[in-house]
Design an enzyme around this catalytic site. Structure first.
Site, PDB file in Angstrom:
ATOM      1  N   GLU A 330       0.895 -11.828   0.590  1.00 35.95           N
ATOM      2  CA  GLU A 330       1.855 -12.282   1.694  1.00 35.95           C
ATOM      3  C   GLU A 330       2.469 -13.449   1.041  1.00 35.95           C
ATOM      4  O   GLU A 330       3.723 -13.730   1.142  1.00 35.95           O
ATOM      5  CB  GLU A 330       1.122 -12.499   2.863  1.00 35.95           C
ATOM      6  CG  GLU A 330       1.823 -13.244   3.963  1.00 35.95           C
ATOM      7  CD  GLU A 330       3.088 -12.142   4.639  1.00 35.95           C
ATOM      8  OE1 GLU A 330       2.598 -11.077   4.989  1.00 35.95           O
ATOM      9  OE2 GLU A 330       4.274 -12.388   4.432  1.00 35.95           O
ATOM     10  N   ASP A 334       6.352 -14.218   0.222  1.00 33.46           N
ATOM     11  CA  ASP A 334       7.237 -15.229   1.040  1.00 33.46           C
ATOM     12  C   ASP A 334       8.059 -16.128  -0.037  1.00 33.46           C
ATOM     13  O   ASP A 334       9.235 -16.415   0.272  1.00 33.46           O
ATOM     14  CB  ASP A 334       6.594 -16.165   1.924  1.00 33.46           C
ATOM     15  CG  ASP A 334       5.757 -14.978   3.212  1.00 33.46           C
ATOM     16  OD1 ASP A 334       6.210 -13.843   2.990  1.00 33.46           O
ATOM     17  OD2 ASP A 334       4.989 -15.503   4.046  1.00 33.46           O
ATOM     18  N   SER A 552       7.766  -9.174   7.116  1.00 33.56           N
ATOM     19  CA  SER A 552       7.445 -10.322   6.012  1.00 33.56           C
ATOM     20  C   SER A 552       8.387 -10.476   5.088  1.00 33.56           C
ATOM     21  O   SER A 552       8.581 -11.646   4.358  1.00 33.56           O
ATOM     22  CB  SER A 552       6.092 -10.029   5.482  1.00 33.56           C
ATOM     23  OG  SER A 552       5.229 -10.128   6.081  1.00 33.56           O
TER      24      SER A 552
END
Ligand code: NAG
Ligand code: NAG
Ligand code: NAG
Length: 648
Positions: A330, A334, A552
């Site tokens: 994750e 990002d 996300s």
């Protein structure tokens, strides 16, 4: 008379503070059900530590809100507040401050434990579990979330003396089960990340995808020289929707030829929770493959870290268990999404620690399980300088948190907005709710769609996911159950800005009064606001390329577009976008490519269908940067502080 009315409570409180003690019987202030998936383990060890956060009633939040909801037709639009101005507005009344301090001290807790936030609207105290239990007349227990192997110390019901009920709005950690911690790439909710290339060794489909990710990026870099891009490159040439790269996004949303002009005054940020980190070596590999200009500038090794509450943005080699848990995926996504698009804008990475470590039933369990969202908010709100856009790719089901907590966290985002920060969230990854989980947890077991928080907060901009190009459609992936999220909040009413052109109303009338009637809150804040690519995005993790799905990916992608618009605004000495929604629903929506195909199915239904105009599957659609920049530059301000105010 007037004079008397204003000052009497303060004088009384002061007198009583000195001479008489307020004491009223305790009664329950809040009771919130333990959400699905959490089970009670045992009483929390009483010597364990808890960072108790007490949210005092704010003085003039409504004033701040009024400021925030202005669009360019108002005289104060674009005049962002300073940290001190925000603090002045929300500082609690003297009465509140005195009564709460009196209560804490009367309970035998030393005044030296009390730490005030800059606006004094939050008190933070490091307490033992037994002191917190005494103060709140409650019992703390350990709760276990088997799916994510998360331990949290919480008290689903707590009390206050009667006279404090109107002065204290929220106390945490108590009944909020928001994303307490997690090693989560494994779980499908709450973490917004779905991975296509996965542990399915032997699964021929998945092996193909491994090769696809590798070969596609290879193919693309062979066929297109990233250092000498043709200026007329279009999305059809730049994209292969089987593996979406920054080049594709830049062509698709029109940022390819934009040259940043104000990157020394502009910043964008991401937040890491749950032990996530941004692996600089992976980010560098990603940039070498997809943004060689950024790699040459060494940004992977230079971007700023801000580590909060003991967090570590880990750069040492991953351990076997971290690899097994896919830690860092994750965080990598990002950072790679933002830098891949908005380089050379400066990146700031916040990491929030203080959550429960992985649960090991054989070891003593530390009970220091803080509430991470509040920890982050307290930290950033205390800073004088803030990045102009912040993207958060973490969420949970709205009903896992009590209303009081959602409200205060959301009002924290409002404070960022009032200071000129665009706050961006992913809209959730389970459509209108994951099949089999669509129940109210208020005791009624009412069958209903589930809402995602903080996507449902009206003071943030919520981003749904799309896939494919020409046309883009609402993203979903049958293979891993990912469906872009959207719907209507049960906690927050529809904000006025969503009524400006009646776009939500007109969607609802198209939907019809008989569709899903008992499943959603027609009057709720509707989301997402916008959308961006969130399917088969290429990332580098642990040295290799993977394809991932999720809002996300969409949230930082949209944040990167906002960062580039801000760049253009700063270069022309105009106010940055700040809280985007009032302007978005009034004018900015014209710069979006409408998404009219697909739906966000879930809860055994087809969910909401995308339609012409705004819809709760894709919002207004995906950004077309050249037009968005143009409209943003054209904003007329009825009055304006001098430009230098911005950089003060
Ligand atoms: C996308 O990549 C796949 C795999 O290499 C290839 O088969 C396909 O033709 C490509 N599609 C386009 C539109 O280039
Ligand atoms: C970071 O990525 C490198 C490969 O780029 C890998 O060797 C290392 O173990 C990773 N570290 C962590 C903490 O994931
Ligand atoms: C629970 O919530 C549903 C709607 O979400 C509502 O209709 C119902 O009345 C509530 N029940 C209780 C016991 O609060």
């Amino acid at each position: 008379m007037m004079h008397h009315r204003i000052f009497a409570p303060i004088v009384l409180a002061t007198l009583c503070f000195a001479s008489c003690a307020h004491s009223t019987p305790y009664s329950i202030k809040e009771r919130h059900p333990v959400p699905d998936g959490w089970s009670l383990l045992r009483r929390a060890p009483r010597q364990g530590e808890i960072k108790l956060q007490i949210g005092l009633k704010q003085g003039q939040f409504h004033e701040l809100e009024r400021h925030l909801n202005e669009d360019p037709s108002h005289t104060r639009y674009g005049q962002y507040l300073t940290a001190d101005e925000v603090s002045d507005l929300i500082r609690p009344s003297e009465d509140t401050l005195l009564l709460v301090q009196e209560w804490i001290e009367q309970s035998g807790i030393g005044a030296e434990k009390i730490v005030f936030s800059p606006a004094s609207d939050w008190i933070t105290m490091d307490l033992s579990v037994s002191d917190a239990e005494m103060l709140l007349h409650t019992e703390y227990s350990e709760f276990w979330h088997a799916e994510s192997k998360t331990l949290a110390v919480r008290a689903p019901e707590w009390s206050l003396p009667g006279h404090l009920h109107s002065h204290i709005e929220s106390v945490q950690p108590t009944s909020s089960f928001f994303h307490a911690a997690g090693l989560a790439a494994k779980i499908e909710f709450p973490r917004s990340l779905y991975v296509d290339r996965d542990e399915g060794a032997g699964n021929p489909d998945i092996k193909d995808l491994n090769q696809l990710a590798e070969s596609l990026s290879g193919e693309l870099s062979q066929s297109i020289d990233l250092d000498n891009l043709p200026s007329d490159l279009n999305a059809r040439q730049a994209c292969n929707t089987s593996a979406v790269t920054p080049l594709c996004i830049r062509a698709l949303y029109g940022t390819l030829t934009y040259e940043a002009q104000a990157s020394d005054q502009n910043a964008m940020a991401i937040v890491n929770y749950a032990g996530e980190f941004n692996n600089r070596s992976d980010i560098d590999l990603f940039l070498k493959a997809f943004r060689p200009d950024a790699a040459r500038a060494g940004v992977a090794f230079n971007f700023q870290e801000d580590n909060i509450a003991g967090a570590v943005n880990q750069q040492s080699p991953a351990t076997a268990s971290q690899l097994a848990e896919k830690m860092g995926r994750e965080g990598n996504l990002d950072a790679q999404a933002l830098l891949g698009l908005a380089f050379p804008t400066a990146l700031i990475s916040y990491s929030v620690g203080g959550e429960a470590p992985a649960f090991d039933p054989d070891k003593y369990t530390p009970t220091n399980t803080n509430e991470p969202f509040l920890t982050w908010l307290h930290h950033v709100l205390a800073q004088k300088e803030l990045p102009q856009v912040i993207s958060t790719s973490y969420g949970d089901i709205e009903q896992t948190v009590p209303y009081s907590y959602a409200k205060r966290v959301c009002e924290g985002f409002a404070q960022l907005g009032a200071r000129g920060v665009t706050v961006i969230f992913g809209a959730g990854d389970s459509g209108v709710g994951k099949d089999g989980y669509c129940r109210s947890n208020n005791g009624s077991e009412n069958y209903e769609f589930l809402t995602s928080f903080p996507a449902s907060c009206p003071y943030g901009t919520s981003v749904g996911a799309t896939r494919n190009i020409e046309p883009e459609e609402v993203a979903h992936n049958e293979r891993n159950g990912f469906v872009s999220g959207g719907g209507f909040s049960r906690y927050f009413p529809r904000p006025a800005y969503q009524d400006v052109h009646g776009v939500v109303e007109s969607y609802l009338s198209r939907l019809g009064a008989d569709t899903y009637t008992s499943l959603y809150n027609r009057q709720g804040r509707a989301y997402p606001d916008v959308a961006a690519q969130g399917y088969r995005r290429v990332i580098v993790w642990n040295g290799e390329k993977f394809l991932v799905d999720g809002t996300s990916a969409s949230a930082p992608t949209f944040a990167a577009v906002v960062a580039l618009v801000n760049d253009a605004l700063i270069a022309e000495r105009k106010p940055v976008l700040g809280f985007l929604n009032p302007w978005l629903y009034q004018k900015g929506f014209e710069a979006f490519t409408d998404v009219t195909k697909g739906s966000n199915k879930g809860c055994g239904t087809d969910g909401y269908f995308a339609a012409a105009g705004w819809d709760p599957a894709s919002g207004f659609g995906t950004p077309w940067f050249p037009r968005l920049k143009e409209l943003a530059l054209e904003r007329k301000f009825r009055s304006q502080r001098p430009w230098y105010w911005l950089f003060k």
